[in-house]
Design a protein around this motif. Structure first.
Motif, short mmCIF file in Angstrom:
data_model
loop_
_atom_site.label_atom_id
_atom_site.label_comp_id
_atom_site.label_asym_id
_atom_site.label_seq_id
_atom_site.Cartn_x
_atom_site.Cartn_y
_atom_site.Cartn_z
N TRP A 123 -7.65 -11.56 -3.27
CA TRP A 123 -7.74 -12.30 -2.01
C TRP A 123 -9.21 -12.49 -1.62
O TRP A 123 -9.63 -13.59 -1.26
CB TRP A 123 -6.98 -11.54 -0.91
CG TRP A 123 -7.04 -12.18 0.44
CD1 TRP A 123 -6.17 -13.10 0.94
CD2 TRP A 123 -8.02 -11.95 1.46
NE1 TRP A 123 -6.56 -13.45 2.22
CE2 TRP A 123 -7.68 -12.77 2.56
CE3 TRP A 123 -9.15 -11.14 1.56
CZ2 TRP A 123 -8.44 -12.79 3.73
CZ3 TRP A 123 -9.90 -11.17 2.72
CH2 TRP A 123 -9.54 -11.99 3.79
N MET A 124 -9.99 -11.41 -1.71
CA MET A 124 -11.40 -11.49 -1.31
C MET A 124 -12.17 -12.45 -2.20
O MET A 124 -13.00 -13.22 -1.71
CB MET A 124 -12.03 -10.09 -1.34
CG MET A 124 -11.46 -9.20 -0.26
SD MET A 124 -12.29 -7.60 0.01
CE MET A 124 -12.50 -6.95 -1.59
N VAL A 125 -11.90 -12.44 -3.50
CA VAL A 125 -12.59 -13.35 -4.43
C VAL A 125 -12.26 -14.80 -4.10
O VAL A 125 -13.14 -15.66 -4.02
CB VAL A 125 -12.23 -13.01 -5.90
CG1 VAL A 125 -12.68 -14.12 -6.84
CG2 VAL A 125 -12.84 -11.67 -6.30
N VAL A 126 -10.97 -15.09 -3.90
CA VAL A 126 -10.55 -16.47 -3.61
C VAL A 126 -11.13 -16.94 -2.28
O VAL A 126 -11.63 -18.06 -2.18
CB VAL A 126 -9.01 -16.59 -3.64
CG1 VAL A 126 -8.55 -17.95 -3.13
CG2 VAL A 126 -8.48 -16.33 -5.04
N LEU B 83 -4.27 -3.00 -3.89
CA LEU B 83 -5.73 -3.13 -3.90
C LEU B 83 -6.20 -4.21 -4.87
O LEU B 83 -7.17 -4.92 -4.59
CB LEU B 83 -6.37 -1.77 -4.23
CG LEU B 83 -6.15 -0.71 -3.14
CD1 LEU B 83 -6.72 0.64 -3.60
CD2 LEU B 83 -6.77 -1.13 -1.81
N PHE B 84 -5.50 -4.37 -6.00
CA PHE B 84 -5.83 -5.47 -6.92
C PHE B 84 -5.60 -6.82 -6.23
O PHE B 84 -6.43 -7.72 -6.33
CB PHE B 84 -5.00 -5.39 -8.20
CG PHE B 84 -5.46 -4.34 -9.16
CD1 PHE B 84 -6.80 -4.10 -9.40
CD2 PHE B 84 -4.52 -3.57 -9.84
CE1 PHE B 84 -7.22 -3.12 -10.30
CE2 PHE B 84 -4.92 -2.59 -10.74
CZ PHE B 84 -6.27 -2.37 -10.96
N VAL C 291 1.34 -14.22 -4.54
CA VAL C 291 1.95 -14.65 -5.80
C VAL C 291 1.52 -13.75 -6.96
O VAL C 291 2.24 -13.61 -7.96
CB VAL C 291 1.61 -16.13 -6.06
CG1 VAL C 291 2.01 -16.58 -7.45
CG2 VAL C 291 2.30 -17.01 -5.01
N SER C 292 0.37 -13.09 -6.81
CA SER C 292 -0.10 -12.20 -7.88
C SER C 292 0.63 -10.86 -7.91
O SER C 292 0.57 -10.15 -8.92
CB SER C 292 -1.61 -11.95 -7.73
OG SER C 292 -1.89 -11.01 -6.70
N MET C 293 1.30 -10.49 -6.83
CA MET C 293 1.92 -9.16 -6.76
C MET C 293 2.92 -8.89 -7.88
O MET C 293 2.89 -7.80 -8.46
CB MET C 293 2.57 -8.93 -5.39
CG MET C 293 1.57 -8.59 -4.30
SD MET C 293 0.46 -7.20 -4.65
CE MET C 293 1.62 -5.87 -4.84
N PRO C 294 3.79 -9.83 -8.24
CA PRO C 294 4.67 -9.54 -9.38
C PRO C 294 3.89 -9.26 -10.67
O PRO C 294 4.28 -8.39 -11.46
CB PRO C 294 5.52 -10.81 -9.51
CG PRO C 294 5.51 -11.41 -8.14
CD PRO C 294 4.14 -11.09 -7.58
N LEU C 295 2.79 -9.98 -10.87
CA LEU C 295 1.96 -9.74 -12.05
C LEU C 295 1.40 -8.33 -12.04
O LEU C 295 1.43 -7.62 -13.06
CB LEU C 295 0.81 -10.76 -12.11
CG LEU C 295 -0.23 -10.53 -13.20
CD1 LEU C 295 0.40 -10.69 -14.57
CD2 LEU C 295 -1.40 -11.46 -13.02
N TRP C 296 0.91 -7.88 -10.88
CA TRP C 296 0.37 -6.51 -10.80
C TRP C 296 1.46 -5.49 -11.07
O TRP C 296 1.21 -4.44 -11.67
CB TRP C 296 -0.30 -6.26 -9.45
CG TRP C 296 -1.43 -7.20 -9.15
CD1 TRP C 296 -1.59 -7.99 -8.07
CD2 TRP C 296 -2.57 -7.46 -9.98
NE1 TRP C 296 -2.74 -8.72 -8.16
CE2 TRP C 296 -3.37 -8.42 -9.33
CE3 TRP C 296 -3.00 -6.99 -11.23
CZ2 TRP C 296 -4.56 -8.91 -9.86
CZ3 TRP C 296 -4.19 -7.48 -11.76
CH2 TRP C 296 -4.95 -8.43 -11.07
N LEU D 296 0.83 -1.21 0.00
CA LEU D 296 0.00 0.00 0.00
C LEU D 296 0.87 1.25 0.00
O LEU D 296 0.53 2.25 -0.63
CB LEU D 296 -0.94 0.02 1.20
CG LEU D 296 -2.18 -0.86 1.10
CD1 LEU D 296 -2.88 -0.95 2.45
CD2 LEU D 296 -3.13 -0.35 0.03
N GLY D 297 1.99 1.19 0.69
CA GLY D 297 2.92 2.31 0.71
C GLY D 297 3.68 2.47 -0.60
O GLY D 297 3.96 3.59 -1.03
N LEU D 298 4.01 1.35 -1.24
CA LEU D 298 4.80 1.40 -2.47
C LEU D 298 3.96 1.70 -3.69
O LEU D 298 4.28 2.57 -4.49
CB LEU D 298 5.53 0.06 -2.69
CG LEU D 298 6.62 -0.31 -1.71
CD1 LEU D 298 7.10 -1.73 -1.97
CD2 LEU D 298 7.77 0.69 -1.79
#
Length: 190
Positions: free
Chosen positions: A125-128, A119-120, A144-149, A111-113
């Motif tokens: 996370w909420m969907v899963v 948020l994505f 694991v999704s963070m690099p993709l975002w 959130l800071g970076l």
């Protein structure tokens, strides 16, 4: 100054919010539920109010570390301070280097970076969790999704590398959960 900022960030990350919430009620959170000091175990053991406080506290630790690094040294130092806070939460000096699984603190760091990526990942996370009712699975997928975002949002290369490192730590910290997921014995939320 940079070394001091990283050390302070590690100490911020080491503040065991969930453990302190348990102690305030006269219990050692590590002796209940999953034995973890993180948000999920606090929520399950002490209830939603304490769980929410743990989430805010652990997320705030990561966010504060990034801000400290940004203020004192900018781009590179904010990454080092964020990683130090994550390490502090995972391996806190105050609890014999046995801490949480980094998800809430990692959320605060991201959130800071780069708030959009965080948020994505939170949305994923909420969907899963809603679909499968496993907090651990949602946490692993989000991490694991963070690099993709980072790629999708065209963030700097060092942010991508940082996200990869954090994802590896998150998967490592969740290995017991992964084994339980594969065995069909992982606890679901109700």
């Amino acid at each position: 100054m940079a070394v001091l900022a990283v050390v302070v960030s590690y100490l911020i990350g080491s503040v065991p919010v969930g453990y302190l919430l348990g102690r305030a009620r006269g219990i050692d959170i590590r002796q209940h539920g999953s034995g973890n000091i993180g948000t999920t175990n606090v929520w399950r053991t002490l209830g939603p109010v304490a769980g929410t406080i743990a989430l805010i506290g652990d997320t705030g630790k990561g966010f504060a570390a990034v801000l400290l690094g940004r203020y004192l040294g900018g781009h590179g130092l904010e990454l080092a301070c964020g990683l130090a806070a994550i390490a502090g939460h995972s391996w806190p000096v105050f609890l014999g280097f046995r801490g949480g699984k980094i998800i809430a603190t990692g959320l605060g760091v991201f959130l800071g970076l780069t708030p959009a990526a965080a948020l994505f990942a939170l949305g994923l996370w909420m969907v899963v969790v809603a679909a499968f009712r496993y907090v651990s699975l949602g946490s692993i997928v989000a991490a694991v999704s963070m690099p993709l975002w980072m790629l999708v949002l065209k963030q700097p290369r060092e942010y991508l590398v940082f996200a990869l490192v954090v994802a590896v730590i998150a998967v490592y910290k969740h290995m017991p959960n992964i084994r339980r997921l594969l065995a069909g014995t992982e606890s679901k939320i109700r």
